[in-house]
Design an enzyme around this catalytic site. Structure first.
Site, PDB file in Angstrom:
ATOM      1  N   ASP A 160       0.848  -1.203   0.000  1.00 18.34           N
ATOM      2  CA  ASP A 160       0.000   0.000   0.000  1.00 18.34           C
ATOM      3  C   ASP A 160       0.881   1.249   0.000  1.00 18.34           C
ATOM      4  O   ASP A 160       0.598   2.228  -0.693  1.00 18.34           O
ATOM      5  CB  ASP A 160      -0.910  -0.015   1.235  1.00 18.34           C
ATOM      6  N   HIS A 188      -4.639  -3.356   6.406  1.00 24.54           N
ATOM      7  CA  HIS A 188      -4.464  -3.637   4.966  1.00 24.54           C
ATOM      8  C   HIS A 188      -5.835  -4.018   4.416  1.00 24.54           C
ATOM      9  O   HIS A 188      -6.140  -5.185   4.171  1.00 24.54           O
ATOM     10  CB  HIS A 188      -3.448  -4.758   4.736  1.00 24.54           C
TER      11      HIS A 188
HETATM   12  N1  NAD Z   1      -0.832  -7.930   2.330  1.00 16.95           N
HETATM   13  C1  NAD Z   1      -0.845  -7.702   1.034  1.00 16.95           C
HETATM   14  O1  NAD Z   1      -0.401  -6.644   0.593  1.00 16.95           O
HETATM   15  C2  NAD Z   1      -1.387  -8.712   0.066  1.00 16.95           C
HETATM   16  C3  NAD Z   1      -1.315  -8.454  -1.295  1.00 16.95           C
HETATM   17  C4  NAD Z   1      -1.774  -9.408  -2.191  1.00 16.95           C
HETATM   18  C5  NAD Z   1      -2.325 -10.607  -1.721  1.00 16.95           C
HETATM   19  N2  NAD Z   1      -2.397 -10.805  -0.391  1.00 16.95           N
HETATM   20  C6  NAD Z   1      -2.910 -12.067   0.166  1.00 16.95           C
HETATM   21  O2  NAD Z   1      -1.867 -13.048   0.075  1.00 16.95           O
HETATM   22  C7  NAD Z   1      -2.442 -14.357   0.072  1.00 16.95           C
HETATM   23  C8  NAD Z   1      -1.839 -15.205  -1.031  1.00 16.95           C
HETATM   24  O3  NAD Z   1      -2.189 -14.694  -2.283  1.00 16.95           O
HETATM   25  P1  NAD Z   1      -1.923 -15.541  -3.605  1.00 16.95           P
HETATM   26  O4  NAD Z   1      -2.428 -14.722  -4.718  1.00 16.95           O
HETATM   27  O5  NAD Z   1      -0.533 -16.052  -3.613  1.00 16.95           O
HETATM   28  O6  NAD Z   1      -2.953 -16.734  -3.343  1.00 16.95           O
HETATM   29  P2  NAD Z   1      -2.923 -18.203  -3.960  1.00 16.95           P
HETATM   30  O7  NAD Z   1      -4.270 -18.780  -3.686  1.00 16.95           O
HETATM   31  O8  NAD Z   1      -2.399 -18.183  -5.353  1.00 16.95           O
HETATM   32  O9  NAD Z   1      -1.830 -18.953  -3.068  1.00 16.95           O
HETATM   33  C9  NAD Z   1      -2.066 -19.286  -1.728  1.00 16.95           C
HETATM   34  C10 NAD Z   1      -1.341 -20.578  -1.459  1.00 16.95           C
HETATM   35  O10 NAD Z   1      -1.488 -20.869  -0.082  1.00 16.95           O
HETATM   36  C11 NAD Z   1      -1.636 -22.276   0.021  1.00 16.95           C
HETATM   37  N3  NAD Z   1      -2.192 -22.617   1.329  1.00 16.95           N
HETATM   38  C12 NAD Z   1      -3.497 -22.695   1.699  1.00 16.95           C
HETATM   39  N4  NAD Z   1      -3.566 -23.095   2.972  1.00 16.95           N
HETATM   40  C13 NAD Z   1      -2.306 -23.262   3.421  1.00 16.95           C
HETATM   41  C14 NAD Z   1      -1.731 -23.667   4.645  1.00 16.95           C
HETATM   42  N5  NAD Z   1      -2.501 -24.008   5.696  1.00 16.95           N
HETATM   43  N6  NAD Z   1      -0.384 -23.725   4.736  1.00 16.95           N
HETATM   44  C15 NAD Z   1       0.394 -23.414   3.697  1.00 16.95           C
HETATM   45  N7  NAD Z   1      -0.083 -23.046   2.496  1.00 16.95           N
HETATM   46  C16 NAD Z   1      -1.414 -22.954   2.366  1.00 16.95           C
HETATM   47  C17 NAD Z   1      -2.523 -22.639  -1.172  1.00 16.95           C
HETATM   48  O11 NAD Z   1      -2.455 -24.021  -1.478  1.00 16.95           O
HETATM   49  C18 NAD Z   1      -1.906 -21.770  -2.256  1.00 16.95           C
HETATM   50  O12 NAD Z   1      -0.853 -22.429  -2.933  1.00 16.95           O
HETATM   51  C19 NAD Z   1      -3.949 -14.130  -0.049  1.00 16.95           C
HETATM   52  O13 NAD Z   1      -4.500 -14.205   1.256  1.00 16.95           O
HETATM   53  C20 NAD Z   1      -4.059 -12.715  -0.578  1.00 16.95           C
HETATM   54  O14 NAD Z   1      -5.285 -12.122  -0.262  1.00 16.95           O
HETATM   55  C21 NAD Z   1      -1.943  -9.896   0.515  1.00 16.95           C
HETATM   56  O1  LMR Z   2      -6.389 -10.111  -2.128  1.00 13.16           O
HETATM   57  C1  LMR Z   2      -6.921  -8.996  -2.053  1.00 13.16           C
HETATM   58  O2  LMR Z   2      -8.091  -8.810  -1.637  1.00 13.16           O
HETATM   59  C2  LMR Z   2      -6.144  -7.783  -2.462  1.00 13.16           C
HETATM   60  C3  LMR Z   2      -4.766  -7.729  -1.923  1.00 13.16           C
HETATM   61  O3  LMR Z   2      -4.736  -7.721  -0.537  1.00 13.16           O
HETATM   62  C4  LMR Z   2      -4.081  -6.512  -2.472  1.00 13.16           C
HETATM   63  O4  LMR Z   2      -3.943  -5.524  -1.741  1.00 13.16           O
HETATM   64  O5  LMR Z   2      -3.728  -6.522  -3.658  1.00 13.16           O
END
Ligand code: NAD
Ligand code: LMR
Length: 332
Positions: A160, A188
């Site tokens: 962010d 977030h």
């Molecule tokens: N904080 C931020 O700025 C931010 C930004 C983008 C995404 N995110 C978050 O990050 C996370 C991951 O996003 P992504 O696009 O890589 O998702 P994704 O679904 O592609 O990958 C998530 C992975 O986690 C695995 N997983 C599920 N349960 C698990 C467990 N108990 N232990 C280990 N692995 C497990 C899944 O099998 C999958 O491979 C999401 O929650 C998303 O919302 C946060």
């Molecule tokens: O996975 C989302 O909801 C959005 C993600 O946290 C992001 O900020 O891109």
């Protein structure tokens, strides 16, 4: 003399962010180009084959800094001896699921992984939670890993922060590297408050306040804020997937600055355990402006908060208090 390798855990490593993040770590983007690493990758059994594919690719890329790879579906094996843990793994929201259902799945995961980290990680392991709801997952991890110092558990709001830098640089048509000291306050989520009141731009005539250069308070107090708050949703709409390369890059920025320090005169935003600074309730994981030195973050103190900002700081704190209550109700 060559440095000892640092063990870095990435959970959810077979997912989208994991796929972008592990090569960055193996290339030295996170810890420096002179720091060897051993990658620990955790995912769940249905993703085991894909996880093994990522491991094969890491071997094929022949990264000189990469001294080993552990790819496993066993949380204890994944956590053993790790110095840094980047918690990306989680359960995404699916069609028909309520917010509480997602919260319930994720807080159970973070409760269980808290114990594995507490018992098996290296002493002084630094933890960054990326998976949503990032602040509340980090709080649950902290609550269920009481022997890990609260200072070692953080969540990602650097994406962010970087989004805010990006918006200002586009508006002013200046290099993003010349913009600094924006702040992301709070959660977030779309209640976060991106604050430019102390941000500056490096110009030929020295450092100038962002507000003075933009000369458009209506934009700064309106569209700028909502664009940053809604950027995650805008990426999902455009890509049909949530942000991954920017999330991975920002996770590297977060850990690099935490471990190696922030540049003099620059602060960054990190979700950290609130001590009551700026009258934010203690006991939440809340994003603050921080500086880092010798591997420790410190909340920047003494910044003026006007009435407009105060309301926004309080609003996002309220949302986090509600999330905390919801998380506990899911666990009980
Ligand atoms: N904080 C931020 O700025 C931010 C930004 C983008 C995404 N995110 C978050 O990050 C996370 C991951 O996003 P992504 O696009 O890589 O998702 P994704 O679904 O592609 O990958 C998530 C992975 O986690 C695995 N997983 C599920 N349960 C698990 C467990 N108990 N232990 C280990 N692995 C497990 C899944 O099998 C999958 O491979 C999401 O929650 C998303 O919302 C946060
Ligand atoms: O996975 C989302 O909801 C959005 C993600 O946290 C992001 O900020 O891109």
């Amino acid at each position: 003399m060559a440095k000892e390798p640092v063990r870095v855990l990435v959970t959810g490593a077979a997912g989208q962010i994991g796929y972008a993040l592990v090569p960055m770590i193996a290339r030295g983007v996170m810890l420096g180009t002179d720091q060897p690493v051993i990658l620990h990758m955790l995912d769940i059994p249905p993703a085991a084959e894909a996880l093994n594919g990522v491991k094969m690719e890491l071997v094929d890329a022949a990264f000189p800094l990469l001294k080993g790879v552990v790819a496993t579906t066993d949380a204890v094996e994944a956590c053993t001896g790790v110095n840094i843990a980047v918690m990306v793994g989680g359960f995404p929201r699916k069609e028909g699921m309520e917010r509480k259902d997602v919260m319930s799945k994720n807080v159970s995961i973070y409760k269980a992984q808290a114990s594995a980290l507490e018992q098996h990680a290296a002493p002084n392991c630094k933890v960054l939670v990326v998976a949503n709801p990032a602040n509340t997952n980090a709080l649950i991890l902290k609550e269920f890993a009481p022997s890990i110092p609260a200072k070692n558990i953080t969540c990602l709001t650097r994406l962010d922060h970087n989004r805010a830098l990006g918006q200002i640089s586009e508006k002013l048509n200046v290099q993003v590297s010349d913009v600094k000291n924006v702040i992301i306050w709070g959660n977030h989520s779309s209640s976060q408050y991106p604050d430019v009141n102390h941000a500056t731009v490096n110009t030929a005539a020295g450092e100038k306040p962002v507000r003075e250069l933009v000369k458009d308070d209506a934009w700064l107090n309106g569209e700028f804020i909502t664009t940053v708050q809604q950027r995650g949703a805008a990426i999902i709409k455009a890509r049909k997937l949530s942000s991954a390369l920017s999330a991975a890059s920002s996770a590297c920025d977060h850990i690099r600055d935490w471990v190696l320090g922030t540049p003099e005169g620059t602060w960054v935003s990190m979700g950290v355990y609130s001590d009551g600074s700026y009258n934010v309730p203690a006991g939440l994981i809340y994003s603050f402006p921080v500086t880092c030195r010798n591997g420790e973050w410190t909340i920047v103190q003494g910044l003026s908060i006007d009435e407009f900002s105060r309301k926004k700081l309080d609003l996002t704190a309220e949302e986090l208090s509600e999330e905390k209550a919801l998380a506990y109700s899911c666990l009980s």
